[in-house]
Design an enzyme around this catalytic site. Structure first.
Site, PDB file in Angstrom:
ATOM      1  N   GLN A 145      68.499   1.649  12.858  1.00  0.00           N
ATOM      2  CA  GLN A 145      69.562   1.926  11.883  1.00  0.00           C
ATOM      3  C   GLN A 145      68.966   2.260  10.527  1.00  0.00           C
ATOM      4  O   GLN A 145      67.854   1.844  10.233  1.00  0.00           O
ATOM      5  CB  GLN A 145      70.436   0.684  11.695  1.00  0.00           C
ATOM      6  CG  GLN A 145      71.236   0.281  12.904  1.00  0.00           C
ATOM      7  CD  GLN A 145      72.048  -0.977  12.630  1.00  0.00           C
ATOM      8  OE1 GLN A 145      71.608  -1.875  11.931  1.00  0.00           O
ATOM      9  NE2 GLN A 145      73.251  -1.029  13.182  1.00  0.00           N
TER      10      GLN A 145
ATOM     11  N   ARG B  26      70.214  -3.961  21.938  1.00  0.00           N
ATOM     12  CA  ARG B  26      71.448  -4.674  22.259  1.00  0.00           C
ATOM     13  C   ARG B  26      71.842  -4.302  23.670  1.00  0.00           C
ATOM     14  O   ARG B  26      71.822  -3.123  24.029  1.00  0.00           O
ATOM     15  CB  ARG B  26      72.580  -4.281  21.299  1.00  0.00           C
ATOM     16  CG  ARG B  26      72.340  -4.764  19.887  1.00  0.00           C
ATOM     17  CD  ARG B  26      73.474  -4.369  18.967  1.00  0.00           C
ATOM     18  NE  ARG B  26      73.039  -4.529  17.576  1.00  0.00           N
ATOM     19  CZ  ARG B  26      73.736  -4.125  16.523  1.00  0.00           C
ATOM     20  NH1 ARG B  26      74.900  -3.542  16.696  1.00  0.00           N
ATOM     21  NH2 ARG B  26      73.270  -4.299  15.306  1.00  0.00           N
TER      22      ARG B  26
ATOM     23  N   CYS C 244      68.815  -8.417  10.032  1.00  0.00           N
ATOM     24  CA  CYS C 244      69.087  -9.405   8.972  1.00  0.00           C
ATOM     25  C   CYS C 244      68.293 -10.697   9.081  1.00  0.00           C
ATOM     26  O   CYS C 244      67.666 -11.094   8.088  1.00  0.00           O
ATOM     27  CB  CYS C 244      70.573  -9.711   8.841  1.00  0.00           C
ATOM     28  SG  CYS C 244      71.679  -8.743   9.830  1.00  0.00           S
TER      29      CYS C 244
ATOM     30  N   HIS D 299      75.067  -6.445   3.614  1.00  0.00           N
ATOM     31  CA  HIS D 299      74.539  -5.686   4.757  1.00  0.00           C
ATOM     32  C   HIS D 299      75.097  -4.283   4.588  1.00  0.00           C
ATOM     33  O   HIS D 299      76.298  -4.128   4.446  1.00  0.00           O
ATOM     34  CB  HIS D 299      75.068  -6.208   6.091  1.00  0.00           C
ATOM     35  CG  HIS D 299      74.892  -7.672   6.328  1.00  0.00           C
ATOM     36  ND1 HIS D 299      73.938  -8.170   7.191  1.00  0.00           N
ATOM     37  CD2 HIS D 299      75.560  -8.748   5.851  1.00  0.00           C
ATOM     38  CE1 HIS D 299      74.035  -9.494   7.230  1.00  0.00           C
ATOM     39  NE2 HIS D 299      75.013  -9.869   6.428  1.00  0.00           N
TER      40      HIS D 299
ATOM     41  N   LYS E 280      84.538  -6.303   3.143  1.00  0.00           N
ATOM     42  CA  LYS E 280      83.677  -5.164   3.465  1.00  0.00           C
ATOM     43  C   LYS E 280      84.366  -3.843   3.164  1.00  0.00           C
ATOM     44  O   LYS E 280      85.591  -3.790   3.013  1.00  0.00           O
ATOM     45  CB  LYS E 280      83.270  -5.207   4.931  1.00  0.00           C
ATOM     46  CG  LYS E 280      84.466  -5.090   5.865  1.00  0.00           C
ATOM     47  CD  LYS E 280      84.041  -4.899   7.305  1.00  0.00           C
ATOM     48  CE  LYS E 280      85.259  -4.685   8.188  1.00  0.00           C
ATOM     49  NZ  LYS E 280      84.939  -4.327   9.556  1.00  0.00           N
TER      50      LYS E 280
ATOM     51  N   ASP F  90      69.237   0.714   7.966  1.00  0.00           N
ATOM     52  CA  ASP F  90      69.745  -0.611   7.635  1.00  0.00           C
ATOM     53  C   ASP F  90      69.076  -1.124   6.368  1.00  0.00           C
ATOM     54  O   ASP F  90      67.888  -0.905   6.161  1.00  0.00           O
ATOM     55  CB  ASP F  90      69.361  -1.517   8.813  1.00  0.00           C
ATOM     56  CG  ASP F  90      70.041  -2.860   8.769  1.00  0.00           C
ATOM     57  OD1 ASP F  90      71.033  -2.991   8.042  1.00  0.00           O
ATOM     58  OD2 ASP F  90      69.561  -3.767   9.468  1.00  0.00           O
TER      59      ASP F  90
ATOM     60  N   HIS G 159      69.355  -4.671   3.452  1.00  0.00           N
ATOM     61  CA  HIS G 159      70.028  -5.868   2.966  1.00  0.00           C
ATOM     62  C   HIS G 159      69.749  -6.016   1.492  1.00  0.00           C
ATOM     63  O   HIS G 159      68.600  -5.947   1.068  1.00  0.00           O
ATOM     64  CB  HIS G 159      69.574  -7.091   3.763  1.00  0.00           C
ATOM     65  CG  HIS G 159      70.013  -7.002   5.180  1.00  0.00           C
ATOM     66  ND1 HIS G 159      69.195  -6.534   6.186  1.00  0.00           N
ATOM     67  CD2 HIS G 159      71.227  -7.235   5.743  1.00  0.00           C
ATOM     68  CE1 HIS G 159      69.885  -6.514   7.317  1.00  0.00           C
ATOM     69  NE2 HIS G 159      71.120  -6.922   7.078  1.00  0.00           N
TER      70      HIS G 159
HETATM   71 ZN   LIG Z   1      72.596  -7.143   8.438  1.00  0.00          ZN
END
Ligand SMILES: [Zn+2]
Ligand SMILES: [Zn+2]
Length: 650
Positions: free
Chosen positions: A385, A367, A338, A515, A469, A387, A389
Site C-alpha cells: 500500500q 491477507r 501499523c 492511518h 475518518k 501506507d 502513519h
Molecule cells: Zn494503519
C-alpha cells in the site's frame, strides 16, 4: 343509507378526491381517470403500498396508479420480467426446476436447475420464447391458496425447489401468480399482463449455490439487463461492452503486464511492463513524500504473534492472517504496517517539537481472502500500500488533514480522476475514547474539509470504533465508483502500545495516530487504473512511451540508433524493426497502446528528425530528436496523460 356505506373516498396524488363503490379495482379507477392512464398502468398503490392493478379498494385510501414513469415501476417491471424468463425456460425445458428470481441493480436474475448448463444458444432461444409470450399478452393473475394447494401445484410442475421454499414459509397461506401455462410462487405485485413487458436482454449465466450455501447443489443463474425504456437498456449494454473492453484481466494479458499462477493463488506476478507501472507509482509517491515531510521506513515482514495480541489483530483479524511457527514460537505475517510502526515509534523519546512524524512504508502485506472472492488485481492476497502513519498531537490533526486533502488532489489529478466523492465518517455507537476526544477530532476533520472548500457528505456512525475518518471515492472514465483513499484517526492503538510524546509542559501525552493511504493497495490501484484508462496509461507512467518504427529495412539501423539515444535520455522506448509491413507494425504499436510512435524514413534519416504519431491525436508532424526529448521531458514533469500539448509547444 346502505348505499352510502358501500362508497369509499379515494384521494389521488394531486389531492383531489373521488367517491367510488367499495370493492372497485385499481384498474377500474385508472380507467375512470382516463384511457391513457389505464393503458400505461402497471400496478397501483393503496396508502403507499404497491399492489396489483386487480387489487380492490375496500376503505377510504390514498390511491396512486403506477406507470413506467413512477419510481416504483422499475423493480416491479424487472421482477415480472424474471417470471417471464422462468415461463420461457419451463416451456423450452419442461424438466428444469426453477429457484428464485429477484430484481437486482440494472436487471434481475433467475436461478434454475437444468440437466446441463445453458449455452449462449439456449439464451437466444429463451429470449425468443419470452418475446412470444409477450406477444400472447397473457394476463397475470394473483392466486391465494393454502400451502398444501401450492405444494400440489409445484409438485405437478416438478419444481422441488419451490416446494422446499413453500415448506419453509411460516404462514398458512401463500400467494402465487399465474400467466397462462406458468405459475410461480410470489408475494407480488406484478404487471397485469405479459404484453406490458419487453425491454430486456439476457446477458450471461453463472453458477450459484441454492440459497447461497456451498453445501447445496450448484444452480445455473441467468442474468438479465432490464429497463423501462429501450434507450436505457441500450446505454446500459454499451456500458457493459465498454467495461468488458476495459477489463483489467483481459488487458493485463494483452499488454503483458501481469499474470497469476495456481501455485500462488490470488498473488500477482508483475511482468517487466507491469513492474514499470508499479515502480512508477512508487517513484511518484516517494517524490511527493519528500516534498511533504514524510519519512520512508522499512519494517519486518514477520513478527512474533505477541505483537498482534497487543494490536488486537490476533483477536479480531486472525482469519485473514498467515501464521508460521519457528523454534516453537508462533509468528504472524503482517497484514498491515501499523503495529510495526508503533514499535518503531517507541524506539526513541519524542518531543512535541518533533511531531507530527510521518512514517511511510511500501511493505509487502499478506491477507488471506477466500479464493471465491479473488478476481484479478482488485482482490489479492499479497500487496503493498501507499501506507503511512502520522503521529500527531490532537491539536495538529486539523492541519495534517488539510495537507492530506491537497496531497490527495495531486495524486488523483495525475491519473485523471476528477470526480472525487469525500465522506466524513463520525462516531459509531460502539467506540473507545471519551466524547471530549471525539468532539475535538470530528471537529478537526470537519474544519479541515470546510477550510479546503471540498464538498463532502457526513455519514454519522460510519467512523471506526477507534476514531473518525474521511474516505475518498473516485469515479472512473465510465462512471464506476471505486473506494481509494482514506485517513483515519486512531485513539486506540496509542493506548495499546503506550505511545507518548513529551509536551510543552514537560509531561507525557498521547499522540493521535492517523492511518492514511491515497491509492490503497498498489495492486488494486493498477487494476483500477487499467480499467479507467482502458490500458492507455498516462504518458509519464506508460510502460513503453514511444515505439520507433523504421519505414523499411533500409532505415533499421538509423531507427535502432535513435531508440538508443532516447533510452539514454531516460525514455522508455522500443524499436520495432521486424521484417513486416509498416502498417502492421503501426497497428501493433497501437494495440500495445503506446502513447506515441516515431516513424523514421528517408527524409527523417537524412535530417535527424522523427515523424511523430500520437496515440489518439494521429499525426503530430516532424520534429528534431532534441525537440522530441524536450517535449517528452516536459510531459513527464507535468505528469501529462498525452504528449499533445507538449509537441505543439515545442
Ligand atoms: Zn494503519
Ligand atoms: Zn416472483
Amino acid at each position: 343509507m346502505e348505499a352510502l356505506a358501500q362508497t369509499v373516498t379515494i384521494t389521488l396524488p394531486d389531492g383531489s378526491t373521488r367517491k367510488v363503490p367499495s370493492g372497485t379495482s385499481l384498474r377500474e379507477i385508472a380507467a375512470g381517470i382516463g384511457p391513457r392512464l389505464a393503458k400505461d398502468a402497471l400496478a397501483g398503490k393503496i396508502d403507499g403500498r404497491v399492489v396489483d392493478l386487480s387489487a380492490r379498494v375496500e376503505a377510504d385510501a390514498r390511491i396512486e396508479i403506477v406507470t413506467p414513469k413512477s419510481p416504483d415501476a422499475l423493480a416491479l417491471y424487472r421482477h415480472s420480467t424474471a417470471h417471464l424468463t422462468a415461463n420461457a425456460v419451463k416451456r423450452l425445458f419442461p424438466t428444469v426446476q426453477i429457484g428464485i428470481g429477484p430484481a437486482i441493480e440494472n436487471g434481475y436474475y433467475y436461478d434454475f436447475n437444468p440437466e446441463r448448463p445453458f449455452t449462449p444458444d439456449d439464451l437466444s432461444a429463451i429470449e425468443a420464447e419470452m418475446k412470444r409470450i409477450i406477444a400472447e399478452d397473457n394476463p397475470v393473475e394473483r392466486l391465494e391458496m393454502t400451502k398444501d394447494e401450492a405444494i400440489r401445484i409445484f409438485d405437478a410442475q416438478k419444481d422441488a425447489l419451490k416446494v422446499e421454499i413453500i415448506r419453509g414459509i411460516p404462514d398458512d397461506r401463500v400467494s402465487c401468480y399465474r400467466q397462462k401455462d406458468f405459475v410461480d410462487l410470489c408475494r407480488g405485485p406484478h404487471v397485469p399482463s405479459t404484453g406490458k413487458l419487453g425491454v430486456f436482454k439476457l446477458t450471461h449465466t453463472a453458477g450459484a449455490y441454492w440459497k447461497g450455501d456451498e453445501k447445496n447443489p450448484m444452480l445455473q443463474r441467468i442474468y438479465a439487463a432490464c429497463f423501462l425504456t429501450q434507450k436505457e437498456l441500450d446505454e446500459h449494454l454499451a456500458r457493459l461492452e465498454e467495461a468488458r473492453a476495459r477489463d483489467h484481466r483481459k488487458l493485463g494479458r494483452e499488454l503483458d503486464l501481469f499474470s497469476f499462477d495456481p501455485l500462488a493463488p490470488a498473488s500477482p506476478f508483475f511482468h517487466p511492463k507491469g513492474a514499470v507501472v508499479y515502480n512508477g507509482l512508487l517513484s511518484f509517491l516517494r517524490e511527493e513524500y519528500r516534498r511533504r515531510g514524510y519519512d520512508e521506513v522499512v519494517t519486518p515482514q514477520i513478527f512474533d504473534a505477541e505483537l498482534f495480541r497487543i494490536s488486537g489483530h490476533y483477536t479480531n483479524y486472525k482469519e485473514n492472517m498467515y501464521f508460521t511457527e519457528v523454534e516453537e514460537r508462533e509468528f504472524g505475517v503482517k497484514p498491515m504496517n501499523c503495529p510495526g510502526h508503533f514499535l518503531l515509534y517507541r524506539t526513541r523519546l519524542w518531543s512535541y517539537r518533533d511531531l507530527p512524524v510521518r512514517f511511510a512504508d511500501f511493505g509487502r502485506l499478506h491477507r488471506y481472502e477466500l479464493s471465491g472472492v479473488t478476481a484479478g488485481l482488485t482482490r489479492v492476497r499479497t500487496f503493498s500500500q501507499d501506507d503511512a502513519h502520522i503521529f500527531a498531537p490532537l491539536e495538529k490533526v486539523e492541519s495534517e488533514i488539510f495537507g492530506f486533502l491537497e496531497f490527495v488532489d495531486t495524486v488523483y489529478g495525475a491519473f485523471g480522476f476528477e470526480d472525487v466523492e469525500i465522506s466524513l465518517g463520525l462516531r459509531p455507537p460502539k467506540r473507545m475514547g471519551s466524547d471530549a476526544i471525539w468532539d475535538r477530532a470530528e471537529e478537526a476533520l470537519a474544519t479541515a474539509l470546510t477550510k479546503s472548500g471540498r464538498p463532502h457528505v457526513v455519514t454519522p456512525g460510519d467512523g471506526a470504533f477507534y476514531g473518525p475518518k474521511i474516505d475518498f471515492r473516485v469515479k472512473d472514465a465510465i462512471g464506476r465508483p471505486w473506494q481509494l483513499g482514506t485517513i483515519q484517526c486512531d485513539f486506540s492503538q496509542p493506548e495499546n502500545f503506550d505511545l507518548t510524546y513529551v509536551g510543552e509542559d514537560g509531561a507525557r501525552h498521547r499522540p493521535v495516530v492517523l492511518h492514511r493511504a491515497i491509492l490503497g493497495s498498489l495492486e488494486r490501484f493498477i487494476g483500477i487504473l487499467i480499467e479507467h484508462t482502458g490500458g492507455n496509461f498516462p504518458f509519464w507512467i506508460a510502460p513503453v512511451q514511444a515505439v520507433v518504427i523504421p519505414v523499411s529495412d533500409r532505415f533499421g539501423e538509423k531507427a535502432r540508433e535513435l531508440a538508443g539515444r532516447l533510452s539514454a535520455a531516460g525514455l522508455r522506448v522500443e524499436c520495432d524493426d521486424r521484417n513486416e509491413k509498416l502498417g502492421a507494425r503501426i497497428r501493433k504499436a497501437e494495440m500495445q497502446k503506446a502513447p506515441c510512435m516515431l516513424v523514421v524514413g528517408e527524409k527523417e534519416a537524412d535530417s535527424g528528425t522523427v515523424a511523430v504519431r500520437l496515440r489518439h491525436g494521429g499525426d503530430a508532424g516532424t520534429m528534431s530528436i532534441e525537440e522530441f526529448v524536450a517535449a517528452a521531458g516536459r510531459a513527464v514533469a507535468a505528469r501529462s496523460a498525452e504528449l499533445t500539448t507538449e509537441v505543439k509547444d515545442r
